[in-house]
Structure formats: C-alpha cells, structure tokens
Design an enzyme around this catalytic site. Structure first.
Site, PDB file in Angstrom:
ATOM      1  N   GLY A   7      51.738  53.016  14.279  1.00 10.98           N
ATOM      2  CA  GLY A   7      50.479  52.834  12.710  1.00 10.98           C
ATOM      3  C   GLY A   7      50.645  53.819  12.093  1.00 10.98           C
ATOM      4  O   GLY A   7      49.300  54.128  11.116  1.00 10.98           O
ATOM      5  N   LYS A   9      50.183  52.516   9.132  1.00  5.67           N
ATOM      6  CA  LYS A   9      49.579  52.859   7.382  1.00  5.67           C
ATOM      7  C   LYS A   9      48.247  53.176   7.377  1.00  5.67           C
ATOM      8  O   LYS A   9      47.175  52.519   6.899  1.00  5.67           O
ATOM      9  CB  LYS A   9      50.207  51.021   7.399  1.00  5.67           C
ATOM     10  CG  LYS A   9      51.306  50.927   6.703  1.00  5.67           C
ATOM     11  CD  LYS A   9      51.609  49.484   6.246  1.00  5.67           C
ATOM     12  CE  LYS A   9      52.451  49.365   5.948  1.00  5.67           C
ATOM     13  NZ  LYS A   9      52.761  47.461   5.163  1.00  5.67           N
ATOM     14  N   ARG A  11      44.547  54.802   8.908  1.00  2.00           N
ATOM     15  CA  ARG A  11      43.830  56.368   8.265  1.00  2.00           C
ATOM     16  C   ARG A  11      44.995  57.258   8.939  1.00  2.00           C
ATOM     17  O   ARG A  11      44.939  57.703   7.888  1.00  2.00           O
ATOM     18  CB  ARG A  11      42.242  55.978   9.408  1.00  2.00           C
ATOM     19  CG  ARG A  11      41.440  55.406   7.775  1.00  2.00           C
ATOM     20  CD  ARG A  11      40.139  55.523   8.983  1.00  2.00           C
ATOM     21  NE  ARG A  11      40.160  54.539   9.699  1.00  2.00           N
ATOM     22  CZ  ARG A  11      39.527  52.912   9.836  1.00  2.00           C
ATOM     23  NH1 ARG A  11      39.339  52.765   8.304  1.00  2.00           N
ATOM     24  NH2 ARG A  11      40.215  52.274  10.730  1.00  2.00           N
ATOM     25  N   THR A  72      46.465  58.501  20.854  1.00  3.76           N
ATOM     26  CA  THR A  72      45.998  57.160  20.171  1.00  3.76           C
ATOM     27  C   THR A  72      44.341  56.671  21.230  1.00  3.76           C
ATOM     28  O   THR A  72      44.962  57.732  22.611  1.00  3.76           O
ATOM     29  CB  THR A  72      46.588  55.658  20.503  1.00  3.76           C
ATOM     30  OG1 THR A  72      47.567  55.598  19.562  1.00  3.76           O
ATOM     31  CG2 THR A  72      45.617  54.375  20.758  1.00  3.76           C
ATOM     32  N   PHE A  98      42.860  66.680  18.448  1.00 10.16           N
ATOM     33  CA  PHE A  98      44.555  66.870  17.769  1.00 10.16           C
ATOM     34  C   PHE A  98      43.414  68.661  17.172  1.00 10.16           C
ATOM     35  O   PHE A  98      44.505  69.437  16.141  1.00 10.16           O
ATOM     36  CB  PHE A  98      45.576  66.386  16.960  1.00 10.16           C
ATOM     37  CG  PHE A  98      46.076  65.710  18.249  1.00 10.16           C
ATOM     38  CD1 PHE A  98      47.354  66.203  18.703  1.00 10.16           C
ATOM     39  CD2 PHE A  98      46.520  64.712  17.843  1.00 10.16           C
ATOM     40  CE1 PHE A  98      47.700  66.516  19.570  1.00 10.16           C
ATOM     41  CE2 PHE A  98      47.155  64.394  19.126  1.00 10.16           C
ATOM     42  CZ  PHE A  98      48.194  65.525  19.776  1.00 10.16           C
ATOM     43  N   HIS A 127      31.243  58.788  15.223  1.00 12.91           N
ATOM     44  CA  HIS A 127      31.904  58.444  13.924  1.00 12.91           C
ATOM     45  C   HIS A 127      32.211  57.020  13.303  1.00 12.91           C
ATOM     46  O   HIS A 127      31.344  55.971  13.415  1.00 12.91           O
ATOM     47  CB  HIS A 127      33.471  57.976  15.180  1.00 12.91           C
ATOM     48  CG  HIS A 127      34.157  59.076  16.601  1.00 12.91           C
ATOM     49  ND1 HIS A 127      33.588  59.311  17.476  1.00 12.91           N
ATOM     50  CD2 HIS A 127      35.099  59.432  16.195  1.00 12.91           C
ATOM     51  CE1 HIS A 127      34.218  60.234  17.929  1.00 12.91           C
ATOM     52  NE2 HIS A 127      35.200  60.111  16.794  1.00 12.91           N
ATOM     53  N   LYS A 131      35.877  52.705  14.412  1.00 15.92           N
ATOM     54  CA  LYS A 131      36.350  53.254  15.572  1.00 15.92           C
ATOM     55  C   LYS A 131      36.373  51.936  16.248  1.00 15.92           C
ATOM     56  O   LYS A 131      35.233  51.423  16.938  1.00 15.92           O
ATOM     57  CB  LYS A 131      35.888  54.614  15.419  1.00 15.92           C
ATOM     58  CG  LYS A 131      36.494  55.121  16.818  1.00 15.92           C
ATOM     59  CD  LYS A 131      35.931  56.072  17.659  1.00 15.92           C
ATOM     60  CE  LYS A 131      36.394  57.305  18.643  1.00 15.92           C
ATOM     61  NZ  LYS A 131      37.715  57.403  18.537  1.00 15.92           N
TER      62      LYS A 131
HETATM   63  P1  NAD Z   1      43.122  52.413  12.015  1.00 16.01           P
HETATM   64  O1  NAD Z   1      42.932  51.460  12.246  1.00 16.01           O
HETATM   65  O2  NAD Z   1      43.108  52.974  10.388  1.00 16.01           O
HETATM   66  O3  NAD Z   1      44.649  52.608  12.634  1.00 16.01           O
HETATM   67  C1  NAD Z   1      45.824  51.770  12.653  1.00 16.01           C
HETATM   68  C2  NAD Z   1      47.305  51.629  13.017  1.00 16.01           C
HETATM   69  O4  NAD Z   1      47.342  50.384  13.809  1.00 16.01           O
HETATM   70  C3  NAD Z   1      46.061  50.849  11.428  1.00 16.01           C
HETATM   71  O5  NAD Z   1      47.164  50.935  10.364  1.00 16.01           O
HETATM   72  C4  NAD Z   1      47.078  49.411  12.561  1.00 16.01           C
HETATM   73  O6  NAD Z   1      47.489  48.445  11.027  1.00 16.01           O
HETATM   74  C5  NAD Z   1      47.808  49.650  13.043  1.00 16.01           C
HETATM   75  N1  NAD Z   1      47.897  48.319  14.711  1.00 16.01           N
HETATM   76  C6  NAD Z   1      47.344  47.654  14.760  1.00 16.01           C
HETATM   77  N2  NAD Z   1      47.292  47.257  15.614  1.00 16.01           N
HETATM   78  C7  NAD Z   1      48.537  47.038  15.925  1.00 16.01           C
HETATM   79  C8  NAD Z   1      49.973  46.456  16.500  1.00 16.01           C
HETATM   80  N3  NAD Z   1      49.794  45.274  17.052  1.00 16.01           N
HETATM   81  N4  NAD Z   1      50.920  46.622  15.716  1.00 16.01           N
HETATM   82  C9  NAD Z   1      51.084  47.738  15.045  1.00 16.01           C
HETATM   83  N5  NAD Z   1      50.797  48.179  14.951  1.00 16.01           N
HETATM   84  C10 NAD Z   1      49.344  47.950  14.773  1.00 16.01           C
HETATM   85  O7  NAD Z   1      42.804  53.579  13.249  1.00 16.01           O
HETATM   86  P2  NAD Z   1      42.954  55.104  12.978  1.00 16.01           P
HETATM   87  O8  NAD Z   1      41.424  55.673  12.467  1.00 16.01           O
HETATM   88  O9  NAD Z   1      43.594  56.142  12.530  1.00 16.01           O
HETATM   89  O10 NAD Z   1      42.488  55.844  14.495  1.00 16.01           O
HETATM   90  C11 NAD Z   1      44.030  55.230  15.199  1.00 16.01           C
HETATM   91  C12 NAD Z   1      43.702  55.758  16.758  1.00 16.01           C
HETATM   92  O11 NAD Z   1      43.749  57.494  16.157  1.00 16.01           O
HETATM   93  C13 NAD Z   1      42.445  55.509  17.055  1.00 16.01           C
HETATM   94  O12 NAD Z   1      43.030  54.838  18.767  1.00 16.01           O
HETATM   95  C14 NAD Z   1      41.787  56.339  16.927  1.00 16.01           C
HETATM   96  O13 NAD Z   1      40.277  56.952  18.106  1.00 16.01           O
HETATM   97  C15 NAD Z   1      42.608  58.090  17.740  1.00 16.01           C
HETATM   98  N6  NAD Z   1      42.194  59.193  16.527  1.00 16.01           N
HETATM   99  C16 NAD Z   1      42.888  60.474  17.700  1.00 16.01           C
HETATM  100  C17 NAD Z   1      42.284  61.647  16.765  1.00 16.01           C
HETATM  101  C18 NAD Z   1      42.951  62.667  18.185  1.00 16.01           C
HETATM  102  O14 NAD Z   1      42.735  63.798  17.182  1.00 16.01           O
HETATM  103  N7  NAD Z   1      43.890  62.583  19.188  1.00 16.01           N
HETATM  104  C19 NAD Z   1      41.227  61.713  16.363  1.00 16.01           C
HETATM  105  C20 NAD Z   1      41.493  60.481  15.061  1.00 16.01           C
HETATM  106  C21 NAD Z   1      41.023  59.571  15.710  1.00 16.01           C
END
Ligand code: NAD
Length: 215
Positions: A7, A9, A11, A72, A98, A127, A131
């Site tokens: 992931g 690419k 956020r 995730t 985190f 959020h 999300k």
């Molecule tokens: P985002 O949508 O910006 O990023 C997700 C990435 O996964 C994208 O680059 C997307 O292209 C990629 N992706 C989607 N489907 C895919 C596939 N089939 N194969 C490969 N890559 C794929 O989302 P985000 O805001 O970066 O959040 C990502 C995850 O992290 C979410 O589950 C979010 O809830 C979680 N998150 C967790 C925390 C934490 O502290 N644990 C903090 C923020 C976000």
C-alpha cells in the site's frame, strides 16, 4: 534498514515511506494496486492497505521471511487468527492505531472502567471521507478495553486524520476523553518505533502496547 511497504502509494504508506527515508532508511520493495516495485529484498514489511490484500501480504512475508508491521484496519477475526498463526514463523506487530496518544487513552480507560457501572457510555469517531471501514478499528479497541457493549457513532468528514471521543455520563456529570491525530505523522512515528522494536524480536504476535510499554 531496507524496508518494504504494502500500500506504498496510499496516504499512510506514503507517510511511512517519507518518515523512514528522512531517518536514513531505504525503501527497496513495494506492493500496490498496479503491482510490485522491487529493487532489493526488504528486511521488514509494513502493511497499510485493505483487508482484501492480507492474503497477498502473508504470501510476501513468508517468501521474504521478514518481520511484519500491520496497521490495516477492518480485519476479520479469521484474518487476525491467520496473522497469529503466521507469527509462529515471524515476528508481527499489529495495531489499529499506532499513535502514542491512543495508547495513553486506553490506559486511562483501563483505569476508570471499574468505576462507571450504570453510566451512559458512547464513543464518537470522525475520519476523512475516504476511510473504507466503519466503525474505526480504534473505536473497536476502546470498546474492547471497556469490556462493555457501547454505541459507536462514526462521522466521515473532509480530511480528518482521526478523532476519537469517549463520553461517560451519570445524572450529574459528563466526563469526556478525547484524542485527535493532527496528521498521519503521529501514526508513522509509532510505526517507526515498532520497526526498531521488531527487528530484534523473537517470532510472536505483538501489539503496539508491547512496543510502547516494553520496559
Ligand atoms: P489509502 O486508500 O490511502 O491507501 C491504501 C493503499 O492500498 C492504496 O495505495 C491502494 O492503492 C492500495 N490497495 C488497495 N487495494 C489494493 C490491492 N488489491 N492490492 C494492492 N494494493 C491495494 O488508505 P490509508 O488512509 O493509507 O489507510 C490504509 C489502511 O490503514 C486503512 O485500513 C486505514 O484504516 C489504516 N490506518 C491505520 C492506522 C493505524 O494507526 N493503524 C492509521 C491510519 C490508517
């Protein structure tokens, strides 16, 4: 260290990559929707993607035989079990949040939970509009910590990185505990702490609480 991101690419993936690079580490492998980027074998894999990517992440981690940090959210009970099984082969840090502040939030909840019988308790989380999961993984963590069935309200607003408020009320008073992540850097900092933690660890399933309060 040479690190890889599932992931990369997205956020969070992007924020983690920036922070690790600022600290002098090398992004050598990535996986996203449009496939794999490979320059060298990573020493560590970080996953911030979607639950449906987990199977692929497990495959990569097994092939590279390297530790995994996974942030995730929205994983099913079955997926969490498959991570626990995998942790017999490699060390894993898993957390739905985190940030340091949320760990302290949970400590406070743990302290007060025995004094709130009969109180009204509600969790509100907000959020950004992109999300995918609802309620947030963090709201679920707060509920789990309370050991009570409590309502969760989820707001999806603009570009909010993550707000959580716990309301506790009796007939005479209202107590609120709230946390606001001001940017995704707060989560990336926790991932960086986890990376330093996990590189010297035995196989096993760790949560961010273990990283924070190790000593
Ligand atoms: P985002 O949508 O910006 O990023 C997700 C990435 O996964 C994208 O680059 C997307 O292209 C990629 N992706 C989607 N489907 C895919 C596939 N089939 N194969 C490969 N890559 C794929 O989302 P985000 O805001 O970066 O959040 C990502 C995850 O992290 C979410 O589950 C979010 O809830 C979680 N998150 C967790 C925390 C934490 O502290 N644990 C903090 C923020 C976000």
């Amino acid at each position: 260290m040479k690190f890889g991101i599932v992931g990369y690419k997205g956020r969070m993936g992007n924020e983690v990559k920036l922070l690790f690079e600022e600290k002098g580490h090398e992004f050598v492998w990535g996986y996203d929707k449009d496939g794999e980027y490979f320059s060298q074998t990573p020493e560590l894999i970080i996953d911030f993607s979607l639950p449906e990517v987990l199977e692929k992440t497990i495959e990569f981690v097994k092939n590279f035989k390297v530790p995994l940090i996974i942030g995730t959210t929205g994983l099913s009970e079955e997926q969490l079990q498959s991570l626990k099984l995998l942790s017999q082969e490699i060390p894993i840090v898993q957390s739905y949040n985190f940030s340091i502040g949320i760990q302290l939030f949970l400590k406070v909840v743990d302290l007060l939970k025995e004094y709130i019988d009969g109180w009204d308790i509600e969790i509100v989380e907000a959020h950004h509009r992109f999300k995918k999961d609802k309620p947030s993984g963090t709201a679920k963590m707060i509920k789990e910590c309370l050991e009570k069935e409590v309502p969760i309200s989820s707001l999806r607003l603009g570009n909010v990185p993550g707000d959580h408020i716990l309301y506790l009320a009796n007939l005479g008073e209202v107590l609120t505990i709230s946390h606001r992540a001001l940017s995704r850097r707060a989560f990336a900092d926790g991932v960086y702490k986890s990376a330093n933690f996990i590189l010297n660890k035995e196989n096993g399933f760790y949560i961010f609480e273990d990283v924070m309060f190790e000593n």
